[in-house]
Structures are given as C-alpha cells and as structure tokens.
Scaffold this motif. Structure first.
Motif, PDB file in Angstrom:
ATOM      1  N   UNK A   1      19.426 -52.249  -8.326  1.00  0.00           N
ATOM      2  CA  UNK A   1      18.449 -51.907  -7.299  1.00  0.00           C
ATOM      3  C   UNK A   1      17.170 -51.373  -7.915  1.00  0.00           C
ATOM      4  N   UNK A   2      16.075 -51.532  -7.170  1.00  0.00           N
ATOM      5  CA  UNK A   2      14.779 -50.988  -7.560  1.00  0.00           C
ATOM      6  C   UNK A   2      14.182 -50.313  -6.334  1.00  0.00           C
ATOM      7  N   UNK A   3      13.245 -49.408  -6.568  1.00  0.00           N
ATOM      8  CA  UNK A   3      12.521 -48.770  -5.484  1.00  0.00           C
ATOM      9  C   UNK A   3      11.093 -49.294  -5.452  1.00  0.00           C
ATOM     10  N   UNK A   4      10.655 -49.728  -4.282  1.00  0.00           N
ATOM     11  CA  UNK A   4       9.320 -50.297  -4.138  1.00  0.00           C
ATOM     12  C   UNK A   4       8.433 -49.364  -3.320  1.00  0.00           C
ATOM     13  N   UNK A   5       7.315 -48.960  -3.929  1.00  0.00           N
ATOM     14  CA  UNK A   5       6.359 -48.106  -3.237  1.00  0.00           C
ATOM     15  C   UNK A   5       5.498 -48.955  -2.305  1.00  0.00           C
ATOM     16  N   UNK A   6       4.776 -48.338  -1.367  1.00  0.00           N
ATOM     17  CA  UNK A   6       3.963 -49.108  -0.420  1.00  0.00           C
ATOM     18  C   UNK A   6       2.974 -50.074  -1.089  1.00  0.00           C
ATOM     19  N   UNK A   7       2.375 -49.674  -2.217  1.00  0.00           N
ATOM     20  CA  UNK A   7       1.430 -50.558  -2.900  1.00  0.00           C
ATOM     21  C   UNK A   7       2.115 -51.839  -3.348  1.00  0.00           C
ATOM     22  N   UNK A   8       3.299 -51.729  -3.936  1.00  0.00           N
ATOM     23  CA  UNK A   8       4.043 -52.910  -4.391  1.00  0.00           C
ATOM     24  C   UNK A   8       4.446 -53.771  -3.199  1.00  0.00           C
ATOM     25  N   UNK A   9       4.842 -53.136  -2.118  1.00  0.00           N
ATOM     26  CA  UNK A   9       5.253 -53.883  -0.926  1.00  0.00           C
ATOM     27  C   UNK A   9       4.091 -54.665  -0.317  1.00  0.00           C
ATOM     28  N   UNK A  10       2.895 -54.097  -0.369  1.00  0.00           N
ATOM     29  CA  UNK A  10       1.758 -54.755   0.275  1.00  0.00           C
ATOM     30  C   UNK A  10       1.046 -55.750  -0.633  1.00  0.00           C
ATOM     31  N   UNK A  11       1.134 -55.570  -1.947  1.00  0.00           N
ATOM     32  CA  UNK A  11       0.358 -56.405  -2.873  1.00  0.00           C
ATOM     33  C   UNK A  11       1.174 -57.453  -3.613  1.00  0.00           C
TER      34      UNK A  11
END
Length: 198
Positions: A157-167
């Motif tokens: 598993x990895x954790x995705x921050x909002x920037x990664x999710x949007x870009x």
C-alpha cells in the motif's frame, strides 16, 4: 533516467499500427513538448519511450510488442489520462528517486481507503518483485515515485496526498485498474552483487 515527479497529466490520443508487433502511440501534453526533441526519452505512465514526432500540443512515440506485453500501455484508450515526465537533466532536483522507466511488473489496484487528508491505495504485489518491495522503501507506480506504507506477501500500500491525487492518474484509477510497477533499481544491483559474492 527520471525522478518519478510527474510534470503533466496528459491524454492518450490514439494508436497507429506500424507492424504486426509494433505501433505509434499519440499523446497530448502541452507542457512536456516545450523543449522535447526527436529522439528524446519521455516517461508515459512509467514507461520510457522515445519521442518520434513533436507538435505544439503533443508527440508520438514508438512502442514495440515487448513494451506492450510488459506494461499496461496496450490497455489505454483514446481519452485516457497518462502521467508524463521528461528525462531528468544533470541539474534536475531529485525530488523522487532514481527511476529508469523500465517496468518490472503490472498489477491491479485492490483497494482504496479515502481519509480526510489522503487516500490509502492497495495494489497486488507480483511474486517476481516481492523481494524488492519493503516498508518505507521507494516504488514507482505508473511513473509516480511513492513510498511504500506497508508491504505484505501479496499486496502493498501507498498513501496519496491531495496533490498526487489531483495531478496524476492515481486520482482517477479505481479498484481493478492496471498500473505499471518499477522497483528501486538499487535493490536489484545489491542483490546481483551479493549473489556474485556468495
């Protein structure tokens, strides 16, 4: 060589067969063509390709059968978003980690757990690369440099921050979707060197 820091969320435009086992993929991406030249390397969803024709808003790249068999590029359809990164220069900041654009495996997303400030995404862990994936180690998913949160026998598993999710494409992909995986090349070199010493 790449860093795994996505420069642009582009779009797959189309595919033209050039032989029984090869073709040209057309990609739209206005940012990455800024200084792109014929023959330059460019990462498309973590796959290192060579730019063939460049226009004001996109490029084409050769794709051979080996690449299609070892990556998820063959699953793309016109309109699908793609992660794009130009090859790193010697004066580039290494914000991610050393990424070659050589796919080690393809896996499916098996879970998504949204939280208030991030999303945890769980992927299949192919047996062939299991030994290279460690907690807090680096891994490239569809060209994105990420840190492994948890590594089990069959999943990680990895954790995705909002920037990664949007870009990046990882904000759009759902359970069951395929991703390209590349493990940290340093782990493979260490394994080879230690194997030769024993």
């Amino acid at each position: 060589m790449f860093t795994g820091i996505i420069e642009e969320l582009g779009e797959m435009v189309g595919w033209t067969a050039t032989g029984d086992d090869s073709g040209l993929i057309a990609i739209r991406g206005k940012t990455v063509v800024d200084d792109l030249k014929h023959g330059d390397s460019i990462s498309v969803n973590g796959v290192c390709l060579t730019a063939v024709e460049i226009s004001a808003d996109g490029f084409t790249a050769d794709v051979m059968g080996e690449t299609l068999r070892r990556s998820s590029l063959g699953e793309l359809h016109p309109g699908d978003p793609v992660n794009l990164e130009r090859a790193a220069r010697l004066d580039t900041r290494l914000g991610g980690h050393l990424v070659q654009g050589h796919v080690d495996g393809v896996a499916r997303i098996v879970g998504r757990e949204p939280a208030e400030q991030w999303t945890t995404v769980r992927f299949e862990l192919p047996k062939s690369i299991r030994r290279y994936v460690v907690e807090k180690g680096s891994i490239t998913v569809d060209g994105v440099s990420l840190t492994v949160m948890e590594a089990g026998d069959d999943t990680f598993s990895v954790g995705l921050i909002p920037t990664t999710l949007s870009l990046t494409t990882l904000g759009h992909k759902q359970i069951g979707d395929l991703v390209n995986l590349e493990v940290d090349v340093i782990a493979k070199y260490v394994e080879r060197l230690l194997g030769e010493r024993s």
